[in-house]
Design a protein around this motif. Structure first.
Motif, mmCIF file in Angstrom:
data_model
loop_
_atom_site.group_PDB
_atom_site.id
_atom_site.type_symbol
_atom_site.label_atom_id
_atom_site.label_comp_id
_atom_site.label_asym_id
_atom_site.label_seq_id
_atom_site.Cartn_x
_atom_site.Cartn_y
_atom_site.Cartn_z
ATOM 1 N N SER A 8 0.875 -1.172 0.000
ATOM 2 C CA SER A 8 0.000 0.000 0.000
ATOM 3 C C SER A 8 0.913 1.223 0.000
ATOM 4 N N ALA A 9 1.157 1.752 -1.172
ATOM 5 C CA ALA A 9 2.171 2.792 -1.325
ATOM 6 C C ALA A 9 1.872 4.015 -0.461
ATOM 7 N N SER A 10 2.929 4.564 0.110
ATOM 8 C CA SER A 10 2.807 5.788 0.895
ATOM 9 C C SER A 10 3.811 6.802 0.383
ATOM 10 N N THR A 11 3.591 8.072 0.718
ATOM 11 C CA THR A 11 4.459 9.137 0.195
ATOM 12 C C THR A 11 5.890 8.972 0.662
ATOM 13 N N ASN A 12 6.100 8.377 1.833
ATOM 14 C CA ASN A 12 7.481 8.207 2.304
ATOM 15 C C ASN A 12 8.210 7.068 1.586
ATOM 16 N N GLN A 13 7.539 6.443 0.661
ATOM 17 C CA GLN A 13 8.189 5.436 -0.179
ATOM 18 C C GLN A 13 8.613 6.018 -1.530
ATOM 19 N N THR A 14 8.424 7.305 -1.700
ATOM 20 C CA THR A 14 8.970 7.990 -2.869
ATOM 21 C C THR A 14 10.489 7.918 -2.788
ATOM 22 N N SER A 15 11.107 7.339 -3.816
ATOM 23 C CA SER A 15 12.544 7.097 -3.753
ATOM 24 C C SER A 15 13.035 6.525 -5.077
ATOM 25 N N MET A 16 14.365 6.349 -5.152
ATOM 26 C CA MET A 16 14.974 5.594 -6.244
ATOM 27 C C MET A 16 15.151 4.164 -5.762
ATOM 28 N N TYR A 17 14.663 3.215 -6.540
ATOM 29 C CA TYR A 17 14.783 1.801 -6.180
ATOM 30 C C TYR A 17 15.758 1.120 -7.138
ATOM 31 N N LEU A 18 16.740 0.476 -6.548
ATOM 32 C CA LEU A 18 17.788 -0.182 -7.329
ATOM 33 C C LEU A 18 17.773 -1.681 -7.048
ATOM 34 N N CYS A 19 17.803 -2.432 -8.127
ATOM 35 C CA CYS A 19 17.916 -3.883 -8.028
ATOM 36 C C CYS A 19 19.357 -4.260 -8.346
ATOM 37 N N ALA A 20 19.860 -5.313 -7.740
ATOM 38 C CA ALA A 20 21.210 -5.783 -8.025
ATOM 39 C C ALA A 20 21.245 -7.297 -7.963
ATOM 40 N N SER A 21 22.243 -7.866 -8.619
ATOM 41 C CA SER A 21 22.433 -9.313 -8.543
ATOM 42 C C SER A 21 23.924 -9.614 -8.459
ATOM 43 N N SER A 22 24.257 -10.811 -7.965
ATOM 44 C CA SER A 22 25.656 -11.198 -7.852
ATOM 45 C C SER A 22 25.761 -12.713 -7.745
ATOM 46 N N TRP A 23 26.978 -13.236 -8.044
ATOM 47 C CA TRP A 23 27.266 -14.615 -7.696
ATOM 48 C C TRP A 23 27.548 -14.681 -6.192
ATOM 49 N N ASP A 24 27.384 -15.830 -5.623
ATOM 50 C CA ASP A 24 27.625 -15.998 -4.191
ATOM 51 C C ASP A 24 29.059 -16.454 -3.955
#
Lengths: 111, 113
Positions: free
Chosen positions: B80-96
């Motif tokens: 349930s989106a809220s105004t304080n969730q306004t942001s840049m969202y970054l996804c990342a991946s890596s080998w373990d």
């Protein structure tokens, strides 16, 4: 707790050398990494120090001293394109095993 | 070249909406991560996953959930989106494995009004 501390901003002159420090408080970690992020871009990996000492990659070098809980990124022959934010990061050696990032250092380069 | 793609570059949603952010990587990485980035706060880990159908909470999981049904895809859900969730969202991946290099997607700039 676990945390990494970096200066928020650093300013240097084109052609000069600059060092960005990273001090950390963590019980154990696999190694120290550095990332670069230009405005509007995604972070990109620069270097990794698994062991104490200096790692060199072209104009960039990175250093780690586990006994001093300290590392740094050294940028030589600064170019305007090096203006960016730089983040240090560690992969913590604990139950969660997650990666922790510092808050980043904004590097300003003057002509 | 490793490629991490995110479903949207910019997104505008209303308060209370359910929001889905999709991330896909093409390098068979075991690990995937969701971060949010806000000025002066650096990268803050929301959730991460070390395997399909596996998830772990990061530092700020409240208000978010994730799904990883396939190895290459990791979804972030704002229930349930809220105004304080306004942001840049970054996804990342890596080998373990060392050096645990993370490959980041281009980011999604989410604005909640």
């Amino acid at each position: 707790g676990q945390s990494l501390e970096q200066p928020s901003e650093v300013t240097a002159v084109e052609g000069a050398i600059v060092q960005i420090n990273c001090t950390y408080q963590t019980s154990g970690f696999y190694g120290l990494s550095w990332y670069q992020q230009h405005d509007g871009g995604a972070p990109t990996f620069l270097s990794y120090n698994g062991l104490d000492g200096l790692e060199e990659t072209g104009r960039f070098s990175s250093f780690l001293s586990r006994s001093d809980s300290y590392g740094y990124l050294l940028l030589q022959e600064l170019q305007m394109k090096d203006s960016a934010s730089y983040f240090c990061a560690v992969k913590a050696m604990n139950r969660d095993d997650k990666i922790i990032f510092g808050k980043g250092t904004r590097l300003h380069i003057l002509p | 070249d490793v490629k991490v793609t995110q479903s949207s570059r910019y997104l505008v949603k209303r308060t209370g909406e359910k929001v889905f952010l999709e991330c896909v990587q093409d390098m068979d990485h075991e690990n995937m991560f969701w971060y949010r980035q806000d000025p002066g706060l650096g990268l803050r880990l929301i959730y991460f996953s070390y395997d399909v159908k596996m998830k772990e909470k990061g530092d700020i999981p409240e208000g978010y959930s994730v799904s990883r049904e396939k190895k290459e895809r990791f979804s972030l859900i704002l229930e349930s989106a809220s105004t304080n969730q306004t942001s840049m969202y970054l996804c990342a991946s890596s080998w373990d494995s060392v050096p645990y290099e993370q490959y980041f997607g281009p980011g999604t700039r989410l604005t909640v009004t």
